[in-house]
Motif scaffolding. Structure first.
Motif, PDB file in Angstrom:
ATOM      1  N   ILE A 190       0.857  -1.178   0.000  1.00  0.00           N
ATOM      2  CA  ILE A 190       0.000   0.000   0.000  1.00  0.00           C
ATOM      3  C   ILE A 190       0.897   1.233   0.000  1.00  0.00           C
ATOM      4  O   ILE A 190       1.999   1.203   0.547  1.00  0.00           O
ATOM      5  CB  ILE A 190      -0.954   0.017   1.214  1.00  0.00           C
ATOM      6  CG1 ILE A 190      -0.158  -0.178   2.517  1.00  0.00           C
ATOM      7  CG2 ILE A 190      -2.040  -1.021   1.063  1.00  0.00           C
ATOM      8  CD1 ILE A 190      -0.938   0.162   3.756  1.00  0.00           C
ATOM      9  N   GLU A 191       0.406   2.323  -0.604  1.00  0.00           N
ATOM     10  CA  GLU A 191       1.279   3.502  -0.732  1.00  0.00           C
ATOM     11  C   GLU A 191       1.611   4.124   0.620  1.00  0.00           C
ATOM     12  O   GLU A 191       2.701   4.619   0.831  1.00  0.00           O
ATOM     13  CB  GLU A 191       0.625   4.562  -1.631  1.00  0.00           C
ATOM     14  CG  GLU A 191       1.557   5.729  -1.907  1.00  0.00           C
ATOM     15  CD  GLU A 191       0.825   7.014  -2.270  1.00  0.00           C
ATOM     16  OE1 GLU A 191      -0.245   6.966  -2.882  1.00  0.00           O
ATOM     17  OE2 GLU A 191       1.350   8.085  -1.920  1.00  0.00           O
ATOM     18  N   GLN A 192       0.664   4.154   1.522  1.00  0.00           N
ATOM     19  CA  GLN A 192       0.835   4.754   2.857  1.00  0.00           C
ATOM     20  C   GLN A 192       0.918   6.273   2.825  1.00  0.00           C
ATOM     21  O   GLN A 192       1.233   6.910   3.821  1.00  0.00           O
ATOM     22  CB  GLN A 192       2.083   4.211   3.579  1.00  0.00           C
ATOM     23  CG  GLN A 192       2.086   2.696   3.740  1.00  0.00           C
ATOM     24  CD  GLN A 192       3.336   2.168   4.410  1.00  0.00           C
ATOM     25  OE1 GLN A 192       4.383   2.089   3.794  1.00  0.00           O
ATOM     26  NE2 GLN A 192       3.237   1.789   5.662  1.00  0.00           N
ATOM     27  N   GLY A 193       0.680   6.857   1.641  1.00  0.00           N
ATOM     28  CA  GLY A 193       0.695   8.305   1.499  1.00  0.00           C
ATOM     29  C   GLY A 193      -0.451   8.712   0.586  1.00  0.00           C
ATOM     30  O   GLY A 193      -1.216   7.860   0.114  1.00  0.00           O
ATOM     31  N   PRO A 194      -0.586  10.010   0.277  1.00  0.00           N
ATOM     32  CA  PRO A 194      -1.762  10.500  -0.450  1.00  0.00           C
ATOM     33  C   PRO A 194      -1.556  10.740  -1.954  1.00  0.00           C
ATOM     34  O   PRO A 194      -2.457  11.273  -2.597  1.00  0.00           O
ATOM     35  CB  PRO A 194      -2.024  11.838   0.251  1.00  0.00           C
ATOM     36  CG  PRO A 194      -0.646  12.332   0.583  1.00  0.00           C
ATOM     37  CD  PRO A 194       0.213  11.114   0.846  1.00  0.00           C
ATOM     38  N   VAL A 195      -0.398  10.374  -2.508  1.00  0.00           N
ATOM     39  CA  VAL A 195      -0.094  10.786  -3.890  1.00  0.00           C
ATOM     40  C   VAL A 195      -1.071  10.165  -4.895  1.00  0.00           C
ATOM     41  O   VAL A 195      -1.680  10.865  -5.707  1.00  0.00           O
ATOM     42  CB  VAL A 195       1.374  10.452  -4.260  1.00  0.00           C
ATOM     43  CG1 VAL A 195       1.636  10.742  -5.730  1.00  0.00           C
ATOM     44  CG2 VAL A 195       2.330  11.251  -3.376  1.00  0.00           C
ATOM     45  N   LEU A 376      -6.526   4.807   0.983  1.00  0.00           N
ATOM     46  CA  LEU A 376      -7.575   5.777   1.312  1.00  0.00           C
ATOM     47  C   LEU A 376      -7.102   6.616   2.492  1.00  0.00           C
ATOM     48  O   LEU A 376      -6.368   6.122   3.352  1.00  0.00           O
ATOM     49  CB  LEU A 376      -8.879   5.047   1.677  1.00  0.00           C
ATOM     50  CG  LEU A 376      -9.568   4.353   0.490  1.00  0.00           C
ATOM     51  CD1 LEU A 376     -10.742   3.512   0.985  1.00  0.00           C
ATOM     52  CD2 LEU A 376     -10.055   5.374  -0.535  1.00  0.00           C
ATOM     53  N   HIS A 377      -7.508   7.829   2.565  1.00  0.00           N
ATOM     54  CA  HIS A 377      -7.072   8.795   3.585  1.00  0.00           C
ATOM     55  C   HIS A 377      -5.568   9.090   3.483  1.00  0.00           C
ATOM     56  O   HIS A 377      -5.067   9.918   4.230  1.00  0.00           O
ATOM     57  CB  HIS A 377      -7.369   8.339   5.034  1.00  0.00           C
ATOM     58  CG  HIS A 377      -8.613   7.522   5.203  1.00  0.00           C
ATOM     59  ND1 HIS A 377      -9.868   8.049   4.986  1.00  0.00           N
ATOM     60  CD2 HIS A 377      -8.804   6.220   5.545  1.00  0.00           C
ATOM     61  CE1 HIS A 377     -10.771   7.085   5.202  1.00  0.00           C
ATOM     62  NE2 HIS A 377     -10.154   5.982   5.525  1.00  0.00           N
ATOM     63  N   GLY A 378      -4.835   8.372   2.612  1.00  0.00           N
ATOM     64  CA  GLY A 378      -3.386   8.550   2.548  1.00  0.00           C
ATOM     65  C   GLY A 378      -2.688   8.211   3.845  1.00  0.00           C
ATOM     66  O   GLY A 378      -1.637   8.761   4.155  1.00  0.00           O
TER      67      GLY A 378
END
Ligand SMILES: [Zn+2]
Length: 411
Positions: A190-195, A376-378
């Motif tokens: 998962i990205e774990q950020g909002p990009v 989601l939510h970043g």
């Protein structure tokens, strides 16, 4: 046949088995973690032809031997932080199980190249404060002296805790031999950020992990009475630090993709009636490009010297920590992009701010790439961490395509 819905169902199963109302509780070297790993082992054991073992650092390996020894590695981590999210790490591990199933079935137990799933031991470092335990042992980059001294908050030593899980700390680097035939390493996270969320795109191609320069900067002026000292006579150490706060935004903006953070600020004497004599700030700078990172650093140094001179102050820099950017493999980056496109969505290339096990494998010289799926939510490392189910399914499908391309490349 790949069944991406099954991965989502298994992620939910794992969540109910090892999480509670506060989130995931799969902290490494705890009974819940051992339970999560047993869950993983049970799933893998159902796949015909797969060999299973734990290596010297407690990394779990499931190997489907192929016609040649050269291997595709699929890696992840089933451990979590306390009160963590349900997807961090285990998305990859369980997607990897599904891909192993697909490959075992398609090639009737004998794929053209060897395929291995690895569940890294203690990626998060949540209990002992040092992340990437298993993968850094495997890459050989683990700092043995530092790690040997680690204790948890109850005073239990890491060396004793790992022994309970069958690991002899002094021999952890022996697991480096696992990488002998590794020809490619892929990891889905998962990205774990909002990009990706902000771009409204489900999947990303990770170019590498940021290099980091972390320093403490101390400005020194003179303490003086806040009532009797005219403004033009002050040597105010805080003023220079305050100018740095806005300057780092300009430096980051000019750097094309870098980030800068002043994360702490302490003042002396630190009382309401005195001009600040000494001000210490910390500066964390990150960039994917080493030259750009060094430029950001030298710009920050030059700015600090200018502000010190303007304020009749001294300035001193001290390095706290640094690591070079770790770049992923260009060919695998292209495959990852193709795999995403072929899954019907637009790929986006981005760097990773956090380090991952993949960075350690890349440092060990194995061609590596990561795929990110939108968060989601970043947000991650939090029970609200989430990803749309349709995006999870898409991620498993695209990641499987990447696995197939990497296998063809190895062959
Ligand atoms: Zn993770």
């Amino acid at each position: 046949m790949l069944n991406a819905k099954r991965t989502v169902a298994e992620l939910k199963e794992l969540r109910s088995l090892t999480g509670d109302e506060n989130g995931a509780q799969r902290v490494a070297f705890t009974p819940t973690w051992a339970q999560a790993r047993k869950f993983l082992r049970d799933k893998v054991e159902e796949i015909p032809g797969v060999e299973i073992h734990n290596d010297a650092a407690g990394n779990f390996w499931a190997t489907l031997p192929g016609k040649i020894d050269k291997a595709l590695l699929i890696g992840g981590h089933i451990d979590s932080v306390p009160n963590g999210g349900w997807l961090d790490g285990c998305l990859n591990t369980l997607a990897g199980v599904e891909i192993l199933r697909r490959i075992a079935e398609q090639y009737k137990g004998k794929p053209p190249v060897t395929v291995r799933l690895v569940d890294w031991c203690d990626e998060e470092g949540a209990r002992f404060g040092k992340s990437l335990f298993g993968s850094s042992a495997c890459s050989g980059k683990i700092d043995m002296d530092e790690t040997r001294g680690l204790k948890d908050k109850d005073g239990i030593r890491l060396v004793d805790a790992v022994k309970e899980h069958g690991i002899d700390f002094e021999n952890v680097k022996d697991c480096g031999k696992e990488l002998q035939n590794a020809a490619a390493y892929i990891e889905l996270h998962i990205e774990q950020g909002p990009v990706l969320l902000d771009l409204d795109l489900p999947l990303g191609v990770v170019l590498g992990t940021f290099g980091v320069e972390r320093h403490a900067i101390t400005f020194r002026g003179q303490a003086a009475h806040s009532g009797s000292t005219p403004m033009n006579r002050r040597r105010d150490a805080f003023l220079a630090a305050a100018k740095m706060a806005s300057e780092i935004y300009e430096i980051a903006k000019r750097s094309n993709g870098g980030v800068c953070t002043i994360g702490s600020c302490t003042t002396k004497p630190g009382i309401v009636t005195s001009v600040v004599e000494e001000c210490r700030i910390t500066l964390d700078q990150r960039h994917l490009d080493e030259k750009a990172l060094q430029k950001m650093l030298s710009e920050a140094k030059a700015a600090s010297e200018k502000f010190a001179k303007d304020g009749n102050l001294d300035v001193q820099w001290e390095r706290i920590w640094n690591i070079e950017p770790i770049l992923f493999n260009n060919q695998l980056i292209d495959f990852c992009e193709q795999a995403i496109s072929e899954s019907g969505v637009k790929p986006h290339r981005l760097p990773s701010g956090p380090l991952h096990d993949a960075a350690e494998v890349a440092r060990a010289g194995v061609p590596t790439v990561m795929m990110f799926v939108q968060s989601l939510h970043g947000i991650s490392h939090n029970k609200i961490e989430d990803t749309k189910e349709e995006h999870l399914e898409l991620a498993v499908t695209a990641f499987d395509k990447l696995a197939a391309k990497a296998m063809a490349w190895i062959r």
